[in-house]
Design a protein around this motif. Structure first.
Motif, PDB file in Angstrom:
ATOM      1  N   TYR A   6       1.002  -1.080   0.053  1.00  0.00           N
ATOM      2  CA  TYR A   6       0.070   0.014  -0.047  1.00  0.00           C
ATOM      3  C   TYR A   6       1.048   1.260  -0.227  1.00  0.00           C
ATOM      4  CZ  TYR A   6      -3.694  -3.261   0.878  1.00  0.00           C
ATOM      5  OH  TYR A   6      -4.494  -4.288   0.820  1.00  0.00           O
ATOM      6  N   SER A   7       1.945   1.104   0.566  1.00  0.00           N
ATOM      7  CA  SER A   7       2.776   2.311   0.798  1.00  0.00           C
ATOM      8  C   SER A   7       3.323   2.757  -0.803  1.00  0.00           C
ATOM      9  CB  SER A   7       4.169   1.996   1.484  1.00  0.00           C
ATOM     10  OG  SER A   7       3.836   1.961   2.732  1.00  0.00           O
TER      11      SER A   7
ATOM     12  N   HIS B 182       1.103  -7.763   7.300  1.00  0.00           N
ATOM     13  CA  HIS B 182       1.609  -6.659   8.071  1.00  0.00           C
ATOM     14  C   HIS B 182       0.731  -6.703   9.241  1.00  0.00           C
ATOM     15  CE1 HIS B 182       2.211  -2.538   9.408  1.00  0.00           C
ATOM     16  NE2 HIS B 182       3.543  -2.750   8.635  1.00  0.00           N
TER      17      HIS B 182
ATOM     18  N   GLN C 259      -6.744  -4.865  10.974  1.00  0.00           N
ATOM     19  CA  GLN C 259      -7.760  -4.178  10.030  1.00  0.00           C
ATOM     20  C   GLN C 259      -8.883  -5.301   9.691  1.00  0.00           C
ATOM     21  OE1 GLN C 259      -5.766  -1.831   7.181  1.00  0.00           O
ATOM     22  NE2 GLN C 259      -4.639  -0.898   8.656  1.00  0.00           N
TER      23      GLN C 259
ATOM     24  N   THR D 224       2.306  -6.106   3.612  1.00  0.00           N
ATOM     25  CA  THR D 224       1.413  -6.991   2.975  1.00  0.00           C
ATOM     26  C   THR D 224       1.850  -7.599   1.559  1.00  0.00           C
ATOM     27  OG1 THR D 224       0.352  -5.074   1.790  1.00  0.00           O
ATOM     28  CG2 THR D 224      -0.446  -5.665   3.903  1.00  0.00           C
TER      29      THR D 224
ATOM     30  N   THR E 274      -5.771   4.650   5.344  1.00  0.00           N
ATOM     31  CA  THR E 274      -4.448   4.891   5.883  1.00  0.00           C
ATOM     32  C   THR E 274      -3.971   6.150   5.504  1.00  0.00           C
ATOM     33  OG1 THR E 274      -3.940   2.567   6.101  1.00  0.00           O
ATOM     34  CG2 THR E 274      -2.044   3.931   6.364  1.00  0.00           C
TER      35      THR E 274
HETATM   36  O1  LIG Z   1       2.246  -3.239   4.135  1.00  0.00           O
HETATM   37  C1  LIG Z   1       1.940  -2.563   3.421  1.00  0.00           C
HETATM   38  O2  LIG Z   1       1.465  -2.817   2.273  1.00  0.00           O
HETATM   39  C2  LIG Z   1       2.188  -0.981   4.096  1.00  0.00           C
HETATM   40  O3  LIG Z   1       2.224  -0.242   2.943  1.00  0.00           O
HETATM   41  C3  LIG Z   1       2.260  -0.836   5.424  1.00  0.00           C
HETATM   42  C4  LIG Z   1       0.771  -0.575   5.864  1.00  0.00           C
HETATM   43  C5  LIG Z   1       0.835   0.097   7.325  1.00  0.00           C
HETATM   44  O4  LIG Z   1       1.838   0.137   7.850  1.00  0.00           O
HETATM   45  O5  LIG Z   1      -0.093   0.493   7.924  1.00  0.00           O
HETATM   46  C6  LIG Z   1       0.112   0.416   4.981  1.00  0.00           C
HETATM   47  C7  LIG Z   1      -1.268   0.369   4.777  1.00  0.00           C
HETATM   48  C8  LIG Z   1      -2.044  -0.611   5.470  1.00  0.00           C
HETATM   49  O6  LIG Z   1      -2.869   0.163   6.569  1.00  0.00           O
HETATM   50  C9  LIG Z   1      -1.367  -1.635   6.095  1.00  0.00           C
HETATM   51  C10 LIG Z   1      -0.169  -1.828   5.977  1.00  0.00           C
END
Ligand SMILES: O=C(O)C(=O)C[C@]1(C(=O)O)C=C[C@@H](O)C=C1
Length: 419
Positions: free
Chosen positions: A133-134, A223, A229, A249, A293
């Motif tokens: 997601y980052s 993650h 979540q 993730t 997020t």
């Molecule tokens: O693991 C990922 O894909 C991330 O980008 C990290 C991350 C986080 O640290 O919260 C980012 C968004 C989501 O909330 C879940 C994981």
């Protein structure tokens, strides 16, 4: 310094929702080791002492990035300080190059904003592997950027500090899981500035190898934020199985695929399923459909605050008398009608306990905290300046982490850019 460009440093174009960006292929994610190598190019000659296999390729990759950066910096320097060459006709039917002294050009706003120093494409470091997601947050904030995967957040920070990247993307809070505390600590430990924010709708999927059914699953990995979540939904799906935390993730999805794990599912994005060849067993498994997020974008230099668009400012402070007088500090904002959007407290590691002694009653031990506050005003706004001047009077420590444009994208959790 001689560096060999890695043969696999080819990017690919990726599209998420309406945004597209280049995914920058490194031989592997940036890790602590190649960050250190890049920071100490002198080790290039003495590489035989420590260089083995993958690390060497990683090191070469970092060096290649660093070398191209140095080269482009030199070009910039040459262009800006050297004499210009102009072509004139000298009256003898021949063309001569006559150097003229370059006059200083007036600075523009663009000169003052932190721009990519190496060329046209912004390099954005994020923690995780492609499909995280980052990475999607990097693409949302900076369409067409080169997203650089890093194996830890610490490495993403260092990549910016060492000019290997121009920005780092850092998740700081989630609407279901709450604050990502470790990242608040990192903001303080490093000297980078917050220059932007992005709120990313996070749409999780349960992924497994093709042919694997839900009944075969006895472990779910992801993650820790993603596991948190989806906690209730996993139980509703009958998956009261072992849950294991991994670094990101998409890394979880990659792990399932790379190890051919037929008893393990990963929680990650639909894009991760596509990248690592997994099936989607369940879609939208976050406990709330409006799962968002918030990420902040970090740079070596702050941006110039503006007042013509909505801005937010993030600060961190500590108070001599601790939490008991917090309301006084916050009143500096209340009196000026400045809204707070976030408050977070973290242990004050340099002075974790405040001892208050009273002969008759005994000794009270209060825990000390640092307070992180986000408020809705730009540092160019006089109200914010006055509020901070007042806050400074009360506090023993105050740092402005950044003043940056607020993410004002329309609210549409279903049209997730992270799918
Ligand atoms: O693991 C990922 O894909 C991330 O980008 C990290 C991350 C986080 O640290 O919260 C980012 C968004 C989501 O909330 C879940 C994981």
């Amino acid at each position: 310094m001689q560096c060999v460009a890695p043969s696999s440093s080819i990017g690919y174009k990726s599209t998420i929702g309406t945004t597209s960006y280049n995914v920058f292929h490194l031989p592997a994610r940036l890790n602590q080791l190649n960050i250190q190598c890049a920071a100490a190019p002198a080790t290039a000659n003495g590489f035989a002492s420590g260089g083995i296999g993958k690390s060497r390729a990683d090191w070469q990759s970092s060096c290649a990035i660093l070398a191209s950066k140095v080269e482009s910096q030199q070009q910039n320097t040459d262009n800006s300080t050297g004499a210009d060459q102009i072509t004139v006709v000298n009256g003898h039917n021949s063309l001569d190059l006559v150097p003229i002294k370059k006059l200083p050009k007036p600075l523009t706003i663009a000169d003052l904003s932190p721009a990519p120093s190496h060329g046209s494409t912004l390099r954005v470091a994020y923690q995780g592997v492609p499909g995280a997601y980052s990475e999607a947050a990097a693409g949302k904030a900076y369409p067409n950027c080169d997203a650089i995967p890093c194996d830890q957040f610490e490495v993403a920070f260092q990549a910016v500090e060492l000019w290997i990247a121009d920005r780092a993307v850092l998740p700081v809070e989630n609407s279901l899981g709450g604050s990502i505390h470790r990242n608040y600590d990192l903001l303080l430990r490093h000297r980078l500035h917050i220059v932007g924010e992005v709120q990313l709708p996070v749409h999780h999927c349960l992924l497994a190898l093709p042919g694997v059914r839900k009944e075969f699953i006895n472990r779910v990995i992801s993650h820790p934020q993603a596991l948190a979540q989806c906690e209730l939904t996993l139980t509703k799906l009958g998956l009261t199985v072992t849950r294991e935390a991994v670094d990101d993730t998409a890394g979880a999805a990659e792990f399932v695929a790379a190890n051919d794990l037929r008893d393990t599912a990963a929680i990650a994005s639909a894009r991760a399923a596509e990248l690592y060849g997994l099936n989607i067993l369940a879609d939208g498994i976050q406990d709330d459909s409006s799962n968002v997020t918030r990420f902040v974008m970090l740079a070596r230099e702050p941006i110039i605050p503006r007042t013509d668009i909505p801005f937010k400012t993030s600060i961190v402070f500590a108070h001599e008398q601790g939490t008991s007088v917090l309301f006084k500090v916050l009143s500096a904002f209340a009196f000026r009608n400045i809204s707070l959007t976030k408050i977070e407290s973290r242990p004050h590691r340099n002075r974790p306990i405040r001892v208050v002694g009273d002969e008759n009653v005994g000794t009270a031990k209060h825990f000390e905290y640092l307070f992180y506050v986000d408020f809705e005003a730009s540092m160019a706004d006089v109200r914010a300046q006055n509020a901070l001047a007042e806050v400074q009077e009360y506090t023993s420590f105050l740092r402005v982490l950044g003043s940056y444009p607020m993410d004002m994208t329309p609210w549409s959790p279903s049209s997730s850019s992270s799918q």
